[in-house]
Design a protein around this motif. Structure first.
Motif, mmCIF file in Angstrom:
data_model
loop_
_atom_site.group_PDB
_atom_site.id
_atom_site.type_symbol
_atom_site.label_atom_id
_atom_site.label_comp_id
_atom_site.label_asym_id
_atom_site.label_seq_id
_atom_site.Cartn_x
_atom_site.Cartn_y
_atom_site.Cartn_z
ATOM 1 N N ARG A 1 5.913 -6.951 -6.337
ATOM 2 C CA ARG A 1 5.312 -7.791 -5.294
ATOM 3 C C ARG A 1 5.116 -6.985 -4.010
ATOM 4 O O ARG A 1 4.063 -7.055 -3.372
ATOM 5 C CB ARG A 1 6.219 -8.996 -5.043
ATOM 6 N N ARG A 2 6.102 -6.181 -3.670
ATOM 7 C CA ARG A 2 6.012 -5.365 -2.457
ATOM 8 C C ARG A 2 4.913 -4.309 -2.594
ATOM 9 O O ARG A 2 4.186 -4.035 -1.649
ATOM 10 C CB ARG A 2 7.357 -4.704 -2.170
ATOM 11 N N ALA A 3 4.780 -3.730 -3.797
ATOM 12 C CA ALA A 3 3.727 -2.737 -4.038
ATOM 13 C C ALA A 3 2.355 -3.384 -3.878
ATOM 14 O O ALA A 3 1.444 -2.787 -3.290
ATOM 15 C CB ALA A 3 3.883 -2.130 -5.429
ATOM 16 N N THR A 4 2.197 -4.601 -4.375
ATOM 17 C CA THR A 4 0.925 -5.313 -4.240
ATOM 18 C C THR A 4 0.606 -5.570 -2.772
ATOM 19 O O THR A 4 -0.531 -5.374 -2.331
ATOM 20 C CB THR A 4 0.972 -6.646 -5.021
ATOM 21 N N GLU A 5 1.607 -5.985 -2.004
ATOM 22 C CA GLU A 5 1.406 -6.231 -0.570
ATOM 23 C C GLU A 5 0.998 -4.944 0.151
ATOM 24 O O GLU A 5 0.108 -4.963 1.004
ATOM 25 C CB GLU A 5 2.688 -6.785 0.048
ATOM 26 N N LEU A 6 1.631 -3.847 -0.212
ATOM 27 C CA LEU A 6 1.305 -2.577 0.438
ATOM 28 C C LEU A 6 -0.099 -2.109 0.066
ATOM 29 O O LEU A 6 -0.814 -1.549 0.905
ATOM 30 C CB LEU A 6 2.332 -1.506 0.073
ATOM 31 N N ARG A 7 -0.507 -2.348 -1.175
ATOM 32 C CA ARG A 7 -1.874 -1.985 -1.575
ATOM 33 C C ARG A 7 -2.894 -2.790 -0.763
ATOM 34 O O ARG A 7 -3.921 -2.266 -0.342
ATOM 35 C CB ARG A 7 -2.074 -2.235 -3.065
ATOM 36 N N GLU A 8 -2.615 -4.079 -0.566
ATOM 37 C CA GLU A 8 -3.506 -4.918 0.243
ATOM 38 C C GLU A 8 -3.558 -4.414 1.683
ATOM 39 O O GLU A 8 -4.627 -4.372 2.299
ATOM 40 C CB GLU A 8 -3.046 -6.370 0.204
ATOM 41 N N THR A 9 -2.412 -4.029 2.209
ATOM 42 C CA THR A 9 -2.348 -3.504 3.574
ATOM 43 C C THR A 9 -3.148 -2.209 3.684
ATOM 44 O O THR A 9 -3.892 -2.009 4.655
ATOM 45 C CB THR A 9 -0.884 -3.262 3.983
ATOM 46 N N LEU A 10 -3.029 -1.337 2.686
ATOM 47 C CA LEU A 10 -3.789 -0.088 2.698
ATOM 48 C C LEU A 10 -5.287 -0.354 2.627
ATOM 49 O O LEU A 10 -6.080 0.336 3.258
ATOM 50 C CB LEU A 10 -3.361 0.804 1.535
ATOM 51 N N PHE A 11 -5.675 -1.360 1.861
ATOM 52 C CA PHE A 11 -7.088 -1.720 1.777
ATOM 53 C C PHE A 11 -7.595 -2.176 3.141
ATOM 54 O O PHE A 11 -8.672 -1.774 3.587
ATOM 55 C CB PHE A 11 -7.291 -2.812 0.726
#
Length: 71
Positions: free
Chosen positions: A21-31
């Motif tokens: 879940r945290r990895a998904t949030e970070l990917r969204e933030t990077l986007f």
């Protein structure tokens, strides 16, 4: 969306689902950072670097957990 990042030691205490879940949030933030950079509204390029390192840290711990659960 600012995510408070934990150290690798603290990340190891989380479950695999929490790490995913945290990895998904970070990917969204990077986007979002990438969009801001292209439009010229990214305040601090260092934030993008920090997010990339945080994602790498999370993915490393997640990979470590998966290896130990298999073997």
């Amino acid at each position: 969306m600012e995510i408070a990042m934990a150290t690798s030691k603290e990340l190891r205490d989380l479950s695999a689902d929490d790490l995913q879940r945290r990895a998904t949030e970070l990917r969204e933030t990077l986007f979002q950072d990438q969009l801001k950079r292209r439009t010229g509204s990214l305040d601090s390029p260092a934030e993008r670097t920090k997010h990339r390192r945080d994602l790498a840290r999370v993915l490393g711990v997640l990979s470590e957990k998966r290896k130990t659960s298999k073997g």
